[in-house]
Design a protein around this motif. Structure first.
Motif, mmCIF file in Angstrom:
data_model
loop_
_atom_site.group_PDB
_atom_site.id
_atom_site.type_symbol
_atom_site.label_atom_id
_atom_site.label_comp_id
_atom_site.label_asym_id
_atom_site.label_seq_id
_atom_site.Cartn_x
_atom_site.Cartn_y
_atom_site.Cartn_z
ATOM 1 N N PHE A 36 0.943 -1.149 -0.122
ATOM 2 C CA PHE A 36 0.022 -0.100 0.002
ATOM 3 C C PHE A 36 0.855 1.350 -0.021
ATOM 4 O O PHE A 36 0.673 2.286 -0.672
ATOM 5 C CB PHE A 36 -0.935 -0.006 1.313
ATOM 6 C CG PHE A 36 -1.655 1.230 1.192
ATOM 7 C CD1 PHE A 36 -3.065 1.254 0.469
ATOM 8 C CD2 PHE A 36 -1.283 2.348 2.143
ATOM 9 C CE1 PHE A 36 -3.887 2.369 0.744
ATOM 10 C CE2 PHE A 36 -2.195 3.463 2.127
ATOM 11 C CZ PHE A 36 -3.338 3.543 1.292
ATOM 12 N N GLU A 88 -9.492 5.365 4.134
ATOM 13 C CA GLU A 88 -10.453 4.545 3.104
ATOM 14 C C GLU A 88 -10.206 2.894 3.319
ATOM 15 O O GLU A 88 -11.130 2.155 3.275
ATOM 16 C CB GLU A 88 -10.435 4.941 1.967
ATOM 17 C CG GLU A 88 -11.218 6.324 1.320
ATOM 18 C CD GLU A 88 -11.112 6.734 0.082
ATOM 19 O OE1 GLU A 88 -10.494 5.960 -0.848
ATOM 20 O OE2 GLU A 88 -11.666 7.793 -0.301
ATOM 21 N N GLU A 89 -8.954 2.740 3.364
ATOM 22 C CA GLU A 89 -8.388 1.254 3.433
ATOM 23 C C GLU A 89 -8.291 0.748 4.804
ATOM 24 O O GLU A 89 -7.934 -0.333 5.059
ATOM 25 C CB GLU A 89 -7.188 1.050 2.824
ATOM 26 C CG GLU A 89 -7.160 1.438 1.385
ATOM 27 C CD GLU A 89 -8.067 0.659 0.177
ATOM 28 O OE1 GLU A 89 -8.408 -0.583 0.538
ATOM 29 O OE2 GLU A 89 -8.883 1.312 -0.644
#
Ligand code: NFA
Length: 100
Positions: A36, A88-89
């Motif tokens: 990520f 968001e993740e």
């Protein structure tokens, strides 16, 4: 004398516009996936996969790393973009800015 025209240095500086620059930093944590972080560096900081991996590993090993250096508003936007994408993740990744 290195400046035969006299005290022109101040005038020269004031004519050259150099906005203050800010470092955008990523901070290490124990939970954000390495992939990520690499994706964030490629997407928001236009890094190659190789450079993004180098920066990610520097943050992972040293605790902090520089993503880039920008004028205030651009740095602020990048910090917001990273923090929003991480939230968001559900990742705790932290991105901050500081004067260069
Ligand atoms: N330390 C994180 C891990 O081991 C990876 C990471 C790198 C997180 C850089 C934040 C910044 N998954």
């Amino acid at each position: 004398m290195s400046n035969p025209a006299g005290d022109t240095k101040t005038k020269t500086q004031s004519r050259t516009r150099t906005p203050p620059q800010y470092k955008v930093l990523l901070l290490n944590d124990d939970y954000t996936p390495m992939d990520f972080v690499v994706e964030v560096l490629m997407r928001f900081f236009r890094k190659s996969e190789l450079e993004a991996t180098r920066i990610m590993l520097q943050v992972h090993h040293e605790g902090v790393g520089v993503c880039g250096v920008y004028p205030f508003e651009i740095a602020e936007t990048k910090v917001h973009q990273v923090m929003e994408a991480a939230a968001e993740e559900g990742h705790p990744l932290q991105c901050i800015m500081e004067p260069e």
